[in-house]
Write a protein that holds these residues in place. Structure first.
Motif, mmCIF file in Angstrom:
data_model
loop_
_atom_site.group_PDB
_atom_site.id
_atom_site.type_symbol
_atom_site.label_atom_id
_atom_site.label_comp_id
_atom_site.label_asym_id
_atom_site.label_seq_id
_atom_site.Cartn_x
_atom_site.Cartn_y
_atom_site.Cartn_z
ATOM 1 N N THR A 86 0.826 -1.203 0.000
ATOM 2 C CA THR A 86 0.000 0.000 0.000
ATOM 3 C C THR A 86 0.861 1.254 0.000
ATOM 4 N N ILE A 87 0.632 2.107 -0.968
ATOM 5 C CA ILE A 87 1.365 3.379 -1.046
ATOM 6 C C ILE A 87 0.833 4.317 0.021
ATOM 7 N N GLN A 88 1.732 4.821 0.844
ATOM 8 C CA GLN A 88 1.347 5.757 1.893
ATOM 9 C C GLN A 88 1.223 7.156 1.293
ATOM 10 N N THR A 89 0.056 7.749 1.410
ATOM 11 C CA THR A 89 -0.187 9.062 0.809
ATOM 12 C C THR A 89 -0.212 10.185 1.837
ATOM 13 N N ASN A 90 0.055 9.875 3.083
ATOM 14 C CA ASN A 90 -0.030 10.890 4.137
ATOM 15 C C ASN A 90 1.337 11.268 4.713
ATOM 16 N N ALA A 91 2.399 11.047 3.960
ATOM 17 C CA ALA A 91 3.738 11.376 4.447
ATOM 18 C C ALA A 91 3.895 12.897 4.530
ATOM 19 N N PRO A 92 4.478 13.391 5.612
ATOM 20 C CA PRO A 92 4.681 14.843 5.734
ATOM 21 C C PRO A 92 5.826 15.295 4.822
ATOM 22 N N ILE A 93 5.480 15.993 3.759
ATOM 23 C CA ILE A 93 6.471 16.431 2.781
ATOM 24 C C ILE A 93 6.483 17.955 2.737
ATOM 25 N N SER A 94 7.659 18.513 2.910
ATOM 26 C CA SER A 94 7.775 19.967 2.859
ATOM 27 C C SER A 94 8.382 20.435 1.545
ATOM 28 N N TRP A 95 8.675 19.524 0.659
ATOM 29 C CA TRP A 95 9.276 19.821 -0.623
ATOM 30 C C TRP A 95 8.237 20.448 -1.552
ATOM 31 N N VAL A 96 8.621 21.508 -2.245
ATOM 32 C CA VAL A 96 7.731 22.186 -3.177
ATOM 33 C C VAL A 96 8.319 22.036 -4.578
ATOM 34 N N LEU A 97 7.561 21.454 -5.480
ATOM 35 C CA LEU A 97 8.046 21.172 -6.820
ATOM 36 C C LEU A 97 8.523 22.431 -7.541
ATOM 37 N N ASP A 98 7.750 23.501 -7.492
ATOM 38 C CA ASP A 98 8.118 24.721 -8.213
ATOM 39 C C ASP A 98 9.427 25.329 -7.733
ATOM 40 N N ALA A 99 9.783 25.065 -6.485
ATOM 41 C CA ALA A 99 11.017 25.629 -5.936
ATOM 42 C C ALA A 99 12.241 24.810 -6.348
ATOM 43 N N THR A 100 11.997 23.659 -6.953
ATOM 44 C CA THR A 100 13.087 22.762 -7.324
ATOM 45 C C THR A 100 13.291 22.817 -8.834
ATOM 46 N N ARG A 101 14.408 23.344 -9.228
ATOM 47 C CA ARG A 101 14.728 23.435 -10.656
ATOM 48 C C ARG A 101 15.984 22.605 -10.913
ATOM 49 N N ILE A 102 15.748 21.347 -11.282
ATOM 50 C CA ILE A 102 16.864 20.442 -11.532
ATOM 51 C C ILE A 102 16.707 19.892 -12.938
ATOM 52 N N THR A 103 17.754 19.918 -13.697
ATOM 53 C CA THR A 103 17.744 19.305 -15.025
ATOM 54 C C THR A 103 18.414 17.943 -14.920
ATOM 55 N N PRO A 104 18.166 17.072 -15.871
ATOM 56 C CA PRO A 104 18.798 15.742 -15.814
ATOM 57 C C PRO A 104 20.321 15.790 -15.805
ATOM 58 N N GLN A 105 20.908 16.874 -16.246
ATOM 59 C CA GLN A 105 22.367 16.971 -16.276
ATOM 60 C C GLN A 105 22.933 17.761 -15.094
ATOM 61 N N SER A 106 22.080 18.304 -14.224
ATOM 62 C CA SER A 106 22.599 19.126 -13.123
ATOM 63 C C SER A 106 23.357 18.261 -12.117
ATOM 64 N N GLU A 107 24.345 18.848 -11.488
ATOM 65 C CA GLU A 107 25.150 18.128 -10.490
ATOM 66 C C GLU A 107 24.294 17.675 -9.314
ATOM 67 N N ASP A 108 23.315 18.490 -8.902
ATOM 68 C CA ASP A 108 22.438 18.098 -7.791
ATOM 69 C C ASP A 108 21.655 16.829 -8.138
ATOM 70 N N PHE A 109 21.143 16.782 -9.347
ATOM 71 C CA PHE A 109 20.376 15.622 -9.782
ATOM 72 C C PHE A 109 21.270 14.388 -9.875
ATOM 73 N N LEU A 110 22.438 14.536 -10.451
ATOM 74 C CA LEU A 110 23.370 13.414 -10.570
ATOM 75 C C LEU A 110 23.807 12.923 -9.193
ATOM 76 N N ALA A 111 24.031 13.850 -8.264
ATOM 77 C CA ALA A 111 24.397 13.467 -6.892
ATOM 78 C C ALA A 111 23.242 12.726 -6.218
ATOM 79 N N PHE A 112 21.999 13.173 -6.457
ATOM 80 C CA PHE A 112 20.815 12.505 -5.914
ATOM 81 C C PHE A 112 20.746 11.058 -6.421
ATOM 82 N N LEU A 113 20.918 10.873 -7.731
ATOM 83 C CA LEU A 113 20.886 9.526 -8.302
ATOM 84 C C LEU A 113 21.936 8.626 -7.669
ATOM 85 N N GLU A 114 23.131 9.148 -7.512
ATOM 86 C CA GLU A 114 24.219 8.375 -6.915
ATOM 87 C C GLU A 114 23.926 8.039 -5.454
ATOM 88 N N ARG A 115 23.459 9.030 -4.700
ATOM 89 C CA ARG A 115 23.199 8.850 -3.259
ATOM 90 C C ARG A 115 22.162 7.767 -3.007
#
Length: 125
Positions: A86-115
């Motif tokens: 069962t997918i939990q849909t009530n997780a407390p998330i403070s992340w806002v999509l519009d505030a996150t500007r990551i491209t597939p080639q950005s270092e932040d995104f690549l670091a996320f994939l690796e982590r």
């Protein structure tokens, strides 16, 4: 409902189908001896996992002896598997999509994939 049209089951039955037959992507073995066909047949006939298990406890129910034995043998694991499927849909998330500007080639995104172990995805970027 689109899920019903595509899969022949409602959303709750999809969850219960995965519990009964197993789901390798979530490392859920399923009820040994039930499989895809058996899970679908049981859900079509009884409707829900709760009704299926009630029938498994009734020797006079419309269920084969093999199905009954398999279900009763796996009964203890069903709540654990339900939680995992069962997918939990009530997780407390403070992340806002519009505030996150990551491209597939950005270092932040690549670091996320690796982590988080997305190594094959990193190779394709």
């Amino acid at each position: 409902d689109l899920v019903q049209q595509i899969f022949g089951m409602n959303v709750q039955q999809i969850i219960e189908y995965k519990i009964l037959r197993g789901d390798t992507s979530d490392n859920i073995p399923g009820v040994k001896g039930i499989g895809e066909k058996g899970a679908k047949e049981l859900l079509e006939h009884f409707g829900t996992l709760d009704v299926i298990m009630k029938a498994a406890h009734d020797a006079k129910s419309e269920m084969t002896k093999r199905q009954r034995e398999s279900l009763l043998a796996g009964e203890e694991d069903l709540p654990k598997w339900r939680m995992l499927v069962t997918i939990q849909t009530n997780a407390p998330i403070s992340w806002v999509l519009d505030a996150t500007r990551i491209t597939p080639q950005s270092e932040d995104f690549l670091a996320f994939l690796e982590r988080y172990g997305f190594r094959s995805d990193r190779k394709s970027t």
